[in-house]
Design an enzyme around this catalytic site. Sequence first.
Site, PDB file in Angstrom:
ATOM      1  N   HIS A  56       0.839  -1.206   0.000  1.00  7.79           N
ATOM      2  CA  HIS A  56       0.000   0.000   0.000  1.00  7.79           C
ATOM      3  C   HIS A  56       0.865   1.245   0.000  1.00  7.79           C
ATOM      4  O   HIS A  56       2.092   1.156   0.083  1.00  7.79           O
ATOM      5  CB  HIS A  56      -1.028  -0.017   1.135  1.00  7.79           C
ATOM      6  CG  HIS A  56      -0.481   0.019   2.532  1.00  7.79           C
ATOM      7  ND1 HIS A  56       0.316  -0.970   3.056  1.00  7.79           N
ATOM      8  CD2 HIS A  56      -0.654   0.923   3.530  1.00  7.79           C
ATOM      9  CE1 HIS A  56       0.616  -0.668   4.312  1.00  7.79           C
ATOM     10  NE2 HIS A  56       0.046   0.477   4.620  1.00  7.79           N
ATOM     11  N   HIS A  58       1.251   3.925   2.031  1.00  9.54           N
ATOM     12  CA  HIS A  58       1.754   4.666   3.194  1.00  9.54           C
ATOM     13  C   HIS A  58       3.272   4.807   3.158  1.00  9.54           C
ATOM     14  O   HIS A  58       3.981   3.938   2.635  1.00  9.54           O
ATOM     15  CB  HIS A  58       1.317   3.975   4.495  1.00  9.54           C
ATOM     16  CG  HIS A  58      -0.123   4.224   4.844  1.00  9.54           C
ATOM     17  ND1 HIS A  58      -0.830   3.418   5.705  1.00  9.54           N
ATOM     18  CD2 HIS A  58      -0.980   5.191   4.429  1.00  9.54           C
ATOM     19  CE1 HIS A  58      -2.070   3.890   5.813  1.00  9.54           C
ATOM     20  NE2 HIS A  58      -2.193   4.954   5.041  1.00  9.54           N
ATOM     21  N   ASP A  60       5.605   4.472   5.296  1.00 17.17           N
ATOM     22  CA  ASP A  60       6.445   3.411   5.868  1.00 17.17           C
ATOM     23  C   ASP A  60       6.363   2.114   5.052  1.00 17.17           C
ATOM     24  O   ASP A  60       6.850   1.061   5.479  1.00 17.17           O
ATOM     25  CB  ASP A  60       6.096   3.159   7.350  1.00 17.17           C
ATOM     26  CG  ASP A  60       4.665   2.673   7.543  1.00 17.17           C
ATOM     27  OD1 ASP A  60       3.752   3.226   6.914  1.00 17.17           O
ATOM     28  OD2 ASP A  60       4.469   1.722   8.334  1.00 17.17           O
ATOM     29  N   HIS A  61       5.769   2.192   3.847  1.00 13.88           N
ATOM     30  CA  HIS A  61       5.686   1.035   2.941  1.00 13.88           C
ATOM     31  C   HIS A  61       6.172   1.359   1.532  1.00 13.88           C
ATOM     32  O   HIS A  61       6.656   0.481   0.829  1.00 13.88           O
ATOM     33  CB  HIS A  61       4.247   0.494   2.907  1.00 13.88           C
ATOM     34  CG  HIS A  61       3.810   0.005   4.253  1.00 13.88           C
ATOM     35  ND1 HIS A  61       3.875  -1.319   4.621  1.00 13.88           N
ATOM     36  CD2 HIS A  61       3.381   0.678   5.343  1.00 13.88           C
ATOM     37  CE1 HIS A  61       3.476  -1.436   5.893  1.00 13.88           C
ATOM     38  NE2 HIS A  61       3.178  -0.241   6.348  1.00 13.88           N
ATOM     39  N   HIS A 114      -7.656  -0.913   5.424  1.00 13.77           N
ATOM     40  CA  HIS A 114      -6.630  -0.034   6.006  1.00 13.77           C
ATOM     41  C   HIS A 114      -6.412   1.142   5.056  1.00 13.77           C
ATOM     42  O   HIS A 114      -6.437   2.294   5.454  1.00 13.77           O
ATOM     43  CB  HIS A 114      -5.359  -0.849   6.205  1.00 13.77           C
ATOM     44  CG  HIS A 114      -4.187  -0.062   6.729  1.00 13.77           C
ATOM     45  ND1 HIS A 114      -4.147   0.470   7.995  1.00 13.77           N
ATOM     46  CD2 HIS A 114      -3.005   0.277   6.143  1.00 13.77           C
ATOM     47  CE1 HIS A 114      -2.991   1.105   8.164  1.00 13.77           C
ATOM     48  NE2 HIS A 114      -2.282   1.005   7.056  1.00 13.77           N
ATOM     49  N   ASP A 133      -0.302  -4.101   6.175  1.00 17.72           N
ATOM     50  CA  ASP A 133      -0.975  -3.633   7.388  1.00 17.72           C
ATOM     51  C   ASP A 133      -2.428  -4.081   7.429  1.00 17.72           C
ATOM     52  O   ASP A 133      -3.277  -3.424   8.034  1.00 17.72           O
ATOM     53  CB  ASP A 133      -0.932  -2.093   7.471  1.00 17.72           C
ATOM     54  CG  ASP A 133       0.459  -1.563   7.772  1.00 17.72           C
ATOM     55  OD1 ASP A 133       1.374  -2.372   8.014  1.00 17.72           O
ATOM     56  OD2 ASP A 133       0.624  -0.325   7.763  1.00 17.72           O
ATOM     57  N   HIS A 171       4.453  -5.018  10.795  1.00 16.36           N
ATOM     58  CA  HIS A 171       4.829  -4.334  12.041  1.00 16.36           C
ATOM     59  C   HIS A 171       4.940  -5.308  13.208  1.00 16.36           C
ATOM     60  O   HIS A 171       4.225  -6.316  13.252  1.00 16.36           O
ATOM     61  CB  HIS A 171       3.799  -3.266  12.424  1.00 16.36           C
ATOM     62  CG  HIS A 171       3.760  -2.083  11.513  1.00 16.36           C
ATOM     63  ND1 HIS A 171       4.529  -0.967  11.715  1.00 16.36           N
ATOM     64  CD2 HIS A 171       3.032  -1.849  10.389  1.00 16.36           C
ATOM     65  CE1 HIS A 171       4.281  -0.076  10.761  1.00 16.36           C
ATOM     66  NE2 HIS A 171       3.376  -0.590   9.936  1.00 16.36           N
TER      67      HIS A 171
END
Length: 255
Positions: A56, A58, A60-61, A114, A133, A171
């Site tokens: 996805h 985001h 942090d991805h 998400h 996530d 995570h």
Amino acid sequence: MTVEVHMFACLNDNYGFLVHDPESGLTATIDTPEVAPINAALKAKGWTLTHIFNTHHHFDHAGGNEALKEQWSCQVVGAANDAARIPGIDVQVSDSERFQFGASTVAVLEVPGHTSGHIAFHFVDDGIAFVGDTLFALGCGRLFEGSPQQMWQSLGKLMALPDETIIYCAHEYTAANAAFALSVEPDNERLQQRAQEITSLRARNTPTVPTSIALEKATNPFLRPDSPDLQKTLGMSGDDLVAVFAETRRRKDSF
Ligand code: ZN
Ligand code: FE
């Protein structure tokens, strides 16, 4: 097992994953949480980065997509549904689509909730799935862009994978998730046992990832809206599964 998975820590609590097919020499990073640890992992393994598989958009991805693509000229694979938000996307994939990664067949599952464009990558013959996530050990992703109904459907797709499927989530949230899970399903003995295992693993700073579909089905409250124990805690005995899931998610948001 045809692919080798190498897992390592990134940022505060993310995991990075390299997937390597020894026969073809292909190496994919699942998401790009942080460039330096990904490069360090590639160097340690002696692997050349050929692909980025994004779950996805985001930061942090997908935050390292552009730097890694520039450095390695690798191919970026992401959701057709979310192409505008996946930096550097080259190959757009959709639900139920299958593609080859060396000797492995990879199936794409659209798992919105998400984010609206979240996807998972299932290495079918290897029996492993990278779920970003969407599903966590004892948890699930926050509903930033989807309804409980949509997320429940997405989790259902993951629950339909073979029980022994190894699940790599993005995570290390498991200790906090365990505390919440125990609060809503206090009489689940398998969960009590697992929570103890998690405490001892985390005390030694050992990852609790990966997990498996079977283990999550037995202990993860977000996959267990049919549990009488959970329903009783929520005061929702006999209620609709989506309603129970929604209430579980709502309570976790403020736990
Ligand atoms: Zn996310
Ligand atoms: Fe994340």
